[in-house]
Write a protein that holds these residues in place. Structure first.
Motif, PDB file in Angstrom:
ATOM      1  N   LEU A   9       0.850  -1.190   0.000  1.00 21.23           N
ATOM      2  CA  LEU A   9       0.000   0.000   0.000  1.00 21.23           C
ATOM      3  C   LEU A   9       0.886   1.240   0.000  1.00 21.23           C
ATOM      4  CD1 LEU A   9      -2.684   1.515   0.214  1.00 21.23           C
ATOM      5  CD2 LEU A   9      -2.674   1.015   2.676  1.00 21.23           C
ATOM      6  N   ALA A  10       0.926   1.925  -1.151  1.00 17.58           N
ATOM      7  CA  ALA A  10       1.733   3.136  -1.306  1.00 17.58           C
ATOM      8  C   ALA A  10       0.895   4.343  -0.887  1.00 17.58           C
ATOM      9  CB  ALA A  10       2.211   3.281  -2.745  1.00 17.58           C
ATOM     10  N   GLY A  11       1.292   4.976   0.199  1.00 21.31           N
ATOM     11  CA  GLY A  11       0.486   6.033   0.799  1.00 21.31           C
ATOM     12  C   GLY A  11       0.969   7.440   0.533  1.00 21.31           C
ATOM     13  N   SER A  12       1.445   7.702  -0.669  1.00 18.00           N
ATOM     14  CA  SER A  12       1.841   9.069  -1.014  1.00 18.00           C
ATOM     15  C   SER A  12       0.875   9.639  -2.033  1.00 18.00           C
ATOM     16  CB  SER A  12       3.251   9.095  -1.601  1.00 18.00           C
ATOM     17  OG  SER A  12       3.582  10.433  -1.956  1.00 18.00           O
ATOM     18  N   ASN A  13       0.581  10.890  -1.878  1.00 24.49           N
ATOM     19  CA  ASN A  13      -0.291  11.594  -2.803  1.00 24.49           C
ATOM     20  C   ASN A  13       0.539  12.404  -3.794  1.00 24.49           C
ATOM     21  OD1 ASN A  13      -2.929  11.784  -3.498  1.00 24.49           O
ATOM     22  ND2 ASN A  13      -3.415  13.464  -2.122  1.00 24.49           N
ATOM     23  N   ARG A  14       1.762  11.968  -4.028  1.00 23.38           N
ATOM     24  CA  ARG A  14       2.688  12.694  -4.895  1.00 23.38           C
ATOM     25  C   ARG A  14       3.122  11.816  -6.060  1.00 23.38           C
ATOM     26  NH1 ARG A  14       8.336  15.349  -2.749  1.00 23.38           N
ATOM     27  NH2 ARG A  14       8.594  16.765  -4.496  1.00 23.38           N
ATOM     28  N   LYS A  15       3.128  12.405  -7.244  1.00 23.31           N
ATOM     29  CA  LYS A  15       3.604  11.682  -8.417  1.00 23.31           C
ATOM     30  C   LYS A  15       5.101  11.415  -8.248  1.00 23.31           C
ATOM     31  CE  LYS A  15       3.801  11.949 -13.409  1.00 23.31           C
ATOM     32  NZ  LYS A  15       3.522  12.738 -14.606  1.00 23.31           N
ATOM     33  N   ASP A  16       5.523  10.213  -8.583  1.00 22.96           N
ATOM     34  CA  ASP A  16       6.934   9.815  -8.497  1.00 22.96           C
ATOM     35  C   ASP A  16       7.522   9.941  -7.097  1.00 22.96           C
ATOM     36  OD1 ASP A  16       7.016   9.189 -11.227  1.00 22.96           O
ATOM     37  OD2 ASP A  16       7.448  11.269 -11.752  1.00 22.96           O
TER      38      ASP A  16
END
Length: 183
Positions: A9-16
């Motif tokens: 589960l990748a929890g970043s709201n940032r591209k790349d």
């Protein structure tokens, strides 16, 4: 290692985001071990702000819940924001409960702008305990400006070694607990 399913589960709201890049790399390393690995990226599959009134109304929420429910083990990745996990990851975890996470091993992964993301990892492990998950004995934190090679691997050999050790621990714990804990 067939029939073992780990959801990242990748929890970043940032591209790349570097935390997401690290989880993509971990997914490939798990697949190289023969583990079925699935990445759920909240940047690519955004979730509305959690509300208990309509927790399963959104299609991305239903996909997340189903993926985690069917997993044998989990990897949670987050950037470190203000000494804690990202709001995007916390929001995603609010959709989940002990019925999805309870008894499952969880590896915590963090990326921070400073040296290491220890505060976010500590907070994340507390959240895992609150969801009745089992924290993996390892964790992974990348700090500063961690660079990645063209193939998506961390440029630092020490970090690649650390990731391999953490994944070995997670797979061993998942294998040991698979079928033992009540779901």
């Amino acid at each position: 290692m067939t029939n073992t399913n780990i959801v990242l589960l990748a929890g970043s709201n940032r591209k790349d985001a570097s935390s997401t890049k690290l989880l993509r790399y971990m997914k490939e390393r798990l697949k190289a071990r023969g583990v079925e690995a699935t990445l759920f990226d909240v940047y690519e599959s955004p979730l509305p702000i959690f509300s208990p009134d309509d927790a399963e109304a959104h299609p991305n929420a239903r996909r997340l819940i189903a993926a985690v429910q069917g997993a044998d083990g989990l990897v949670f990745g987050t950037p470190e924001y203000h000494g804690s996990v990202s709001g995007a990851l916390k929001n995603a975890l609010d959709y989940l409960g002990a019925s999805e996470i309870g008894g499952k091993p969880v590896l915590s992964v963090s990326s921070s702008g400073g040296a290491v993301g220890v505060s976010s990892l500590t907070h994340l492990q507390g959240i895992v305990r609150g969801l009745h998950g089992i924290n993996s004995p390892e964790w992974v934190s990348i700090g500063g400006r961690q660079w990645f090679n063209a193939d998506g691997s961390p440029a630092d050999e020490g970090m690649r070694t650390r990731v391999e050790r953490a994944l070995d621990q997670l797979v061993a714990l998942t294998t040991a607990l698979k079928g033992v804990t009540a779901r």
